[in-house]
Enzyme design. Structure first.
Site, PDB file in Angstrom:
ATOM      1  CB  SER A 100      -0.928   0.014   1.225  1.00 21.79           C
ATOM      2  OG  SER A 100      -1.866  -1.019   1.173  1.00 21.79           O
ATOM      3  CB  THR A 103       8.964   0.733   0.219  1.00 23.74           C
ATOM      4  OG1 THR A 103       8.683  -0.667   0.301  1.00 23.74           O
ATOM      5  CG2 THR A 103      10.461   0.940   0.097  1.00 23.74           C
ATOM      6  CG  HIS A 161       2.589  -5.165   6.956  1.00 23.71           C
ATOM      7  ND1 HIS A 161       2.418  -3.963   6.302  1.00 23.71           N
ATOM      8  CD2 HIS A 161       3.647  -5.789   6.336  1.00 23.71           C
ATOM      9  CE1 HIS A 161       3.327  -3.860   5.332  1.00 23.71           C
ATOM     10  NE2 HIS A 161       4.071  -4.942   5.339  1.00 23.71           N
ATOM     11  NE  ARG A 183      -0.707   1.433  -4.852  1.00 18.20           N
ATOM     12  CZ  ARG A 183       0.302   0.740  -5.389  1.00 18.20           C
ATOM     13  NH1 ARG A 183       0.924  -0.175  -4.648  1.00 18.20           N
ATOM     14  NH2 ARG A 183       0.681   0.959  -6.633  1.00 18.20           N
ATOM     15  CB  SER A 191       1.108  -4.069  -5.830  1.00 23.78           C
ATOM     16  OG  SER A 191       2.423  -3.925  -5.338  1.00 23.78           O
ATOM     17  CE1 TYR A 249       2.212   4.366  -3.138  1.00 29.78           C
ATOM     18  CE2 TYR A 249       0.755   4.739  -5.020  1.00 29.78           C
ATOM     19  CZ  TYR A 249       1.995   4.387  -4.513  1.00 29.78           C
ATOM     20  OH  TYR A 249       3.025   4.050  -5.377  1.00 29.78           O
ATOM     21  NE  ARG A 317       4.151  -4.641  -9.900  1.00 32.10           N
ATOM     22  CZ  ARG A 317       3.330  -4.203 -10.862  1.00 32.10           C
ATOM     23  NH1 ARG A 317       3.627  -4.413 -12.131  1.00 32.10           N
ATOM     24  NH2 ARG A 317       2.212  -3.565 -10.566  1.00 32.10           N
ATOM     25  CE  LYS A 318       4.625  -1.922 -14.979  1.00 31.29           C
ATOM     26  NZ  LYS A 318       3.463  -2.102 -15.900  1.00 31.29           N
ATOM     27  N   GLY A 319       4.964   1.170  -8.786  1.00 27.21           N
ATOM     28  CA  GLY A 319       4.501   2.214  -7.884  1.00 27.21           C
ATOM     29  C   GLY A 319       3.550   3.203  -8.519  1.00 27.21           C
TER      30      GLY A 319
END
Length: 351
Positions: A100, A103, A161, A183, A191, A249, A317-319
């Site tokens: 979500s 990072t 989490h 998110r 994801s 997000y 990955r992409k975000g």
């Protein structure tokens, strides 16, 4: 009121020492044995990883060692954290459902709370830890710290989490600050699906999207139901807005400058007028950008096939917002949208 400066801690040294890793695994086994009888009484279902998840306090968790000998986010880890963890009023906790924006949130808050320590700035020539170290090494999860002989609980900045209603009692009663990031569930699901395929032991047997969609939409997923996870923290933020900050997000992507200033003020490290005027906010946002973090972690691949530690590249990955449209069918999108609308009714959560 300003909080005490966060102490920078990197558990990298711990996980690269054979003796520390051996001690960690021994403690993991002890904790799993400690809660064996309790776990055996819990409802269970088959999970995405072809093993079982166990329902504990309304949420689903893996049992024991579930990937690469890692038990860090297992149901036993949750139980041990609830029993043993003691929070302090000055602590700051970063909470999230997996995938979500965890990072990114870790990087932002770590950079905010340590910016006086790294006065050289956030340029490429600076020595800021985030230029070479994963945010997950800078801000530890309390679930993983349960298995360390020398946990970093004294640092004052930690992540989790764990759902709100399952948090260790001391986190809520101590009145420490909690920041939660949510998110769009469609992007979270896609994801998470990509992430699970990366951590599977048998990489040739990938998980098919359609095979786990029904599980996710019915709430049977690690640390799920996803919507209930979000709702717990959203209600807490409405009841205790001075102690629980609820971030979006998508809004953070859209208006990073204002959201980061709000975040800094909430955790007790507001930007000064001089910092805002000299572009310090923008520098910090740039330091924590997806591209910068991904580049910094290319050379920081701590994990391997036999380690309990995931390679840092797994977390990038992409975000991108809305990328799920490239993977989900029209029917899948409609199902998730309907669930989201019903679950979030009256809570002012939008994407």
């Amino acid at each position: 009121m300003m909080l005490s400066p966060v102490v920078f801690h990197s558990p990298v040294a711990i996980i690269t020492k054979d003796e520390e890793e051996k001690a960690r695994k021994i403690k993991m086994s002890e904790i799993i044995e400690r809660y064996k009888d309790k776990v055996s009484t819990l409802p269970k279902q088959e999970s995405w990883m072809n093993n079982h998840v166990y329902k504990y306090q309304g949420f689903w968790y893996h049992q024991g060692f579930w990937y690469h000998s890692n038990a860090s986010f297992s149901v036993e880890a949750i139980m041990a954290t609830q029993d043993d963890f003691k929070a302090k009023p000055t602590d700051v906790f970063l909470a999230s459902h997996p995938k979500s924006g965890t990072t990114w949130l870790k990087a932002l808050v770590f950079a905010i709370m340590t910016r006086t320590k790294f006065k050289s700035g956030f340029s490429s020539s600076s020595t800021h830890p985030l230029l070479t170290i994963s945010p997950h090494d800078c801000v530890p999860f309390i679930e993983t710290e349960s298995f360390l002989n020398n946990p970093a609980y004294a640092n004052g900045l930690m992540a989790t989490h764990i759902p709100y209603n399952s948090l260790p009692e001391s986190i809520v009663s101590s009145n420490c600050r909690i920041v939660y990031i949510c998110r769009n569930p469609k992007d979270v699901f896609v994801s998470y699906w990509h992430f699970m395929n990366k951590v599977r032991d048998n990489a040739s047997a990938s998980i098919k999207l359609k095979d786990v969609f029904e599980m996710f939409s019915s709430g049977i997923s690690p640390v799920g139901p996803f919507w209930d996870h979000v709702i717990g923290y959203r209600k807490a933020s409405l009841e205790r807005p001075d102690k629980v900050l609820f971030l979006n997000y998508e809004e953070l992507q859209k208006d990073a400058n204002n959201e980061v200033k709000k975040l800094a003020k909430f955790v007790g490290y507001p930007f000064t007028e001089e910092e805002e005027a000299t572009g310090r906010v923008e520098e910090l946002i740039n330091l924590c950008s997806f591209e910068k973090l991904k580049e910094a972690n290319k050379a920081n691949k701590d994990g391997d096939e036999t380690s309990n530690v995931l390679s840092n590249e797994f977390f990038f990955r992409k975000g991108k917002v809305g990328d799920s449209v490239n993977y989900l069918t029209t029917e899948m999108i409609q199902i998730l949208d309907e669930i989201t609308k019903e679950k979030y009714d009256g809570l002012d959560i939008s994407f």
